[in-house]
Scaffold this motif. Sequence first.
Motif, PDB file in Angstrom:
ATOM      1  N   MET A 123       0.837  -1.176   0.000  1.00 50.76           N
ATOM      2  CA  MET A 123       0.000   0.000   0.000  1.00 50.76           C
ATOM      3  C   MET A 123       0.881   1.237   0.000  1.00 50.76           C
ATOM      4  N   THR A 124       0.300   2.344  -0.391  1.00 52.46           N
ATOM      5  CA  THR A 124       1.058   3.595  -0.426  1.00 52.46           C
ATOM      6  C   THR A 124       1.123   4.205   0.967  1.00 52.46           C
ATOM      7  N   VAL A 125       1.994   5.176   1.137  1.00 56.62           N
ATOM      8  CA  VAL A 125       2.147   5.867   2.412  1.00 56.62           C
ATOM      9  C   VAL A 125       0.823   6.546   2.783  1.00 56.62           C
ATOM     10  N   GLU A 126       0.156   7.147   1.792  1.00 54.65           N
ATOM     11  CA  GLU A 126      -1.116   7.823   2.050  1.00 54.65           C
ATOM     12  C   GLU A 126      -2.196   6.828   2.474  1.00 54.65           C
ATOM     13  N   GLY A 127      -2.204   5.674   1.843  1.00 51.88           N
ATOM     14  CA  GLY A 127      -3.175   4.637   2.190  1.00 51.88           C
ATOM     15  C   GLY A 127      -2.974   4.140   3.613  1.00 51.88           C
ATOM     16  N   GLU A 128      -1.718   3.957   3.997  1.00 47.67           N
ATOM     17  CA  GLU A 128      -1.428   3.528   5.367  1.00 47.67           C
ATOM     18  C   GLU A 128      -1.878   4.593   6.362  1.00 47.67           C
ATOM     19  N   ALA A 129      -1.605   5.845   6.059  1.00 46.91           N
ATOM     20  CA  ALA A 129      -1.988   6.937   6.960  1.00 46.91           C
ATOM     21  C   ALA A 129      -3.502   6.990   7.150  1.00 46.91           C
ATOM     22  N   ARG A 130      -4.248   6.803   6.059  1.00 50.08           N
ATOM     23  CA  ARG A 130      -5.718   6.811   6.158  1.00 50.08           C
ATOM     24  C   ARG A 130      -6.225   5.662   7.022  1.00 50.08           C
ATOM     25  N   LEU A 131      -5.639   4.472   6.839  1.00 47.97           N
ATOM     26  CA  LEU A 131      -6.062   3.326   7.650  1.00 47.97           C
ATOM     27  C   LEU A 131      -5.716   3.541   9.122  1.00 47.97           C
ATOM     28  N   ARG A 132      -4.542   4.072   9.400  1.00 46.58           N
ATOM     29  CA  ARG A 132      -4.155   4.333  10.794  1.00 46.58           C
ATOM     30  C   ARG A 132      -5.070   5.375  11.425  1.00 46.58           C
ATOM     31  N   GLU A 133      -5.466   6.369  10.643  1.00 49.27           N
ATOM     32  CA  GLU A 133      -6.382   7.405  11.132  1.00 49.27           C
ATOM     33  C   GLU A 133      -7.752   6.797  11.453  1.00 49.27           C
ATOM     34  N   GLU A 134      -8.245   5.951  10.559  1.00 47.28           N
ATOM     35  CA  GLU A 134      -9.530   5.289  10.799  1.00 47.28           C
ATOM     36  C   GLU A 134      -9.455   4.387  12.026  1.00 47.28           C
ATOM     37  N   LEU A 135      -8.360   3.648  12.167  1.00 40.62           N
ATOM     38  CA  LEU A 135      -8.182   2.758  13.310  1.00 40.62           C
ATOM     39  C   LEU A 135      -8.173   3.558  14.610  1.00 40.62           C
ATOM     40  N   ASN A 136      -7.457   4.663  14.622  1.00 42.31           N
ATOM     41  CA  ASN A 136      -7.405   5.517  15.804  1.00 42.31           C
ATOM     42  C   ASN A 136      -8.804   6.050  16.151  1.00 42.31           C
ATOM     43  N   HIS A 137      -9.552   6.479  15.136  1.00 46.34           N
ATOM     44  CA  HIS A 137     -10.914   6.985  15.357  1.00 46.34           C
ATOM     45  C   HIS A 137     -11.817   5.890  15.937  1.00 46.34           C
ATOM     46  N   LEU A 138     -11.711   4.695  15.390  1.00 48.90           N
ATOM     47  CA  LEU A 138     -12.536   3.587  15.887  1.00 48.90           C
ATOM     48  C   LEU A 138     -12.203   3.256  17.339  1.00 48.90           C
ATOM     49  N   LYS A 139     -10.922   3.273  17.678  1.00 46.76           N
ATOM     50  CA  LYS A 139     -10.505   2.903  19.027  1.00 46.76           C
ATOM     51  C   LYS A 139     -10.752   3.996  20.061  1.00 46.76           C
ATOM     52  N   THR A 140     -10.590   5.250  19.663  1.00 44.25           N
ATOM     53  CA  THR A 140     -10.679   6.333  20.647  1.00 44.25           C
ATOM     54  C   THR A 140     -12.033   7.041  20.696  1.00 44.25           C
ATOM     55  N   VAL A 141     -12.812   6.948  19.616  1.00 48.99           N
ATOM     56  CA  VAL A 141     -14.098   7.645  19.585  1.00 48.99           C
ATOM     57  C   VAL A 141     -15.272   6.664  19.531  1.00 48.99           C
ATOM     58  N   VAL A 142     -15.264   5.799  18.522  1.00 46.94           N
ATOM     59  CA  VAL A 142     -16.413   4.927  18.292  1.00 46.94           C
ATOM     60  C   VAL A 142     -16.549   3.863  19.387  1.00 46.94           C
ATOM     61  N   ARG A 143     -15.451   3.160  19.685  1.00 42.82           N
ATOM     62  CA  ARG A 143     -15.515   2.085  20.690  1.00 42.82           C
ATOM     63  C   ARG A 143     -16.014   2.593  22.040  1.00 42.82           C
ATOM     64  N   PRO A 144     -15.458   3.689  22.606  1.00 47.70           N
ATOM     65  CA  PRO A 144     -15.979   4.185  23.890  1.00 47.70           C
ATOM     66  C   PRO A 144     -17.457   4.612  23.834  1.00 47.70           C
ATOM     67  N   ARG A 145     -17.867   5.194  22.698  1.00 46.98           N
ATOM     68  CA  ARG A 145     -19.263   5.606  22.564  1.00 46.98           C
ATOM     69  C   ARG A 145     -20.189   4.390  22.560  1.00 46.98           C
ATOM     70  N   VAL A 146     -19.788   3.339  21.853  1.00 45.59           N
ATOM     71  CA  VAL A 146     -20.600   2.122  21.790  1.00 45.59           C
ATOM     72  C   VAL A 146     -20.690   1.467  23.166  1.00 45.59           C
ATOM     73  N   ILE A 147     -19.584   1.439  23.889  1.00 50.13           N
ATOM     74  CA  ILE A 147     -19.594   0.871  25.245  1.00 50.13           C
ATOM     75  C   ILE A 147     -20.549   1.663  26.139  1.00 50.13           C
ATOM     76  N   ALA A 148     -20.525   2.978  26.019  1.00 48.80           N
ATOM     77  CA  ALA A 148     -21.439   3.818  26.801  1.00 48.80           C
ATOM     78  C   ALA A 148     -22.890   3.571  26.388  1.00 48.80           C
ATOM     79  N   ASP A 149     -23.127   3.388  25.093  1.00 47.48           N
ATOM     80  CA  ASP A 149     -24.487   3.106  24.614  1.00 47.48           C
ATOM     81  C   ASP A 149     -25.000   1.778  25.180  1.00 47.48           C
ATOM     82  N   ILE A 150     -24.134   0.781  25.252  1.00 46.24           N
ATOM     83  CA  ILE A 150     -24.529  -0.520  25.801  1.00 46.24           C
ATOM     84  C   ILE A 150     -24.864  -0.368  27.285  1.00 46.24           C
TER      85      ILE A 150
END
Length: 153
Positions: A1-28
């Motif tokens: 993958m390209t450097v830009e592609g890796e950066a986008r995936l890392r950004e999405e992973l960070n968002h899922l772990k730091t924003v989405v996952r805690p919100r879902v846990i709170a919703d549960i």
Amino acid sequence: MTVEGEARLREELNHLKTVVRPRVIADIATAREHGDLKENAEYHAAREEQGFTEGRIKEIEGKLSDSQVIDVKSMPATGKVVFGTTVTLYNVDTEDTVTYQIVGDDEADVKVKKISYASPIAKAIIGKEEGDEVAVKIPSGEAVYEIEKVQYL
């Protein structure tokens, strides 16, 4: 993958772990407070979202661990078409010019002129050089392209 592609995936992973996952846990947790879980639609929706989130996290982590990141900018500009290069093609039949960057499957998006290395056009031009003509099989037969420019951007 390209450097830009890796950066986008890392950004999405960070968002899922730091924003989405805690919100879902709170919703549960909030849905559990409403009582009977068997007929609690909020609880079931939150659990389903948790499953999707955890699945996507595992998918991204797997892709990042299995992929090789290629920085095309650090490669010598030889004029040869390789993964990551941006290629300008001239269609000999229609006299149209188009420019594509050859990227990984996850990064491919024709709307922004990024094509997968596994696409018919990319397969036909990888390994070729500026000035070469290549024939690409298309649904209506065959298209002949001349490689006008190869850029290592």
